[in-house]
Motif scaffolding. Structure first.
Motif, short mmCIF file in Angstrom:
data_model
loop_
_atom_site.label_atom_id
_atom_site.label_comp_id
_atom_site.label_asym_id
_atom_site.label_seq_id
_atom_site.Cartn_x
_atom_site.Cartn_y
_atom_site.Cartn_z
N SER A 1 0.83 -1.20 0.00
CA SER A 1 0.00 0.00 0.00
C SER A 1 0.87 1.26 0.00
O SER A 1 2.00 1.23 0.49
N ILE A 2 0.32 2.33 -0.54
CA ILE A 2 0.95 3.66 -0.47
C ILE A 2 -0.13 4.63 -0.03
O ILE A 2 -1.23 4.64 -0.58
N PHE A 3 0.19 5.44 1.01
CA PHE A 3 -0.83 6.37 1.51
C PHE A 3 -0.18 7.63 2.05
O PHE A 3 1.02 7.68 2.29
N ASP A 4 -1.01 8.67 2.21
CA ASP A 4 -0.54 9.96 2.74
C ASP A 4 -0.33 9.86 4.24
O ASP A 4 -1.17 9.28 4.94
N PRO A 5 0.74 10.44 4.76
CA PRO A 5 0.95 10.47 6.21
C PRO A 5 0.05 11.51 6.86
O PRO A 5 -0.38 12.46 6.19
N ASP A 6 -0.24 11.33 8.16
CA ASP A 6 -1.00 12.37 8.85
C ASP A 6 -0.09 13.59 9.04
O ASP A 6 1.12 13.53 8.81
N GLU A 7 -0.67 14.71 9.44
CA GLU A 7 0.08 15.97 9.52
C GLU A 7 1.24 15.91 10.51
O GLU A 7 2.30 16.50 10.26
N ASN A 8 1.07 15.22 11.64
CA ASN A 8 2.15 15.14 12.64
C ASN A 8 3.34 14.35 12.10
O ASN A 8 4.49 14.75 12.29
N LEU A 9 3.07 13.24 11.43
CA LEU A 9 4.14 12.44 10.86
C LEU A 9 4.83 13.21 9.74
O LEU A 9 6.06 13.23 9.65
N LEU A 10 4.07 13.89 8.90
CA LEU A 10 4.66 14.68 7.83
C LEU A 10 5.54 15.80 8.39
O LEU A 10 6.66 16.02 7.90
N ALA A 11 5.09 16.45 9.45
CA ALA A 11 5.89 17.52 10.06
C ALA A 11 7.19 16.96 10.63
O ALA A 11 8.26 17.56 10.46
N GLU A 12 7.14 15.80 11.27
CA GLU A 12 8.35 15.18 11.83
C GLU A 12 9.29 14.77 10.71
O GLU A 12 10.50 14.97 10.80
N TYR A 13 8.76 14.19 9.64
CA TYR A 13 9.58 13.81 8.50
C TYR A 13 10.27 15.04 7.90
O TYR A 13 11.46 15.03 7.64
N ASN A 14 9.50 16.09 7.67
CA ASN A 14 10.07 17.32 7.11
C ASN A 14 11.12 17.92 8.02
O ASN A 14 12.15 18.40 7.56
#
Length: 110
Positions: free
Chosen positions: A75-88
């Motif tokens: 599967s491929i899916f969008d991360p939630d905002e908290n995970l995206l912020a941590e990744y960035n």
């Protein structure tokens, strides 16, 4: 278009990175740039609680790019905002926070 996504592999690994599809000869691949592995671990001193961490995945890949064949992806899916912020944050990219919306009680809209 390159977009930060979470890729669930058949191995059970969850990888977050900038994902794009590319053609390699006659085959299609999914190219993951700046990949990090999602790691769930127990929270210290709190039984039955867990925290999510990000760790290196394929740290020796040239240009921080790893090709993955689609047959290895569940599967491929969008991360939630908290995970995206941590990744960035981990990759030196600053996430632009959205301004909170105000409640409009008269109109009943958010």
């Amino acid at each position: 278009m390159v977009k930060v996504r979470v890729v669930k592999l058949v191995t059970g690994e969850d990888i977050i990175g900038a994902v794009e599809e590319k053609k390699l000869g006659n085959a299609m691949i999914v190219l993951i740039k700046f990949p990090l592995s999602l790691v769930i671990r127990p929270k210290e001193n709190e039984e039955n609680k867990f925290v999510l961490g990000l760790g290196p995945w394929a740290p020796y890949a040239k240009h921080n790019e790893v090709p993955v064949f689609p047959s290895q992806i569940i599967s491929i899916f969008d991360p939630d905002e908290n995970l995206l912020a941590e990744y960035n944050n981990r990759n030196g990219i600053k996430l632009v926070a959205k301004e909170p919306q105000q409640l409009n009680e008269e109109a009943g809209n958010v």
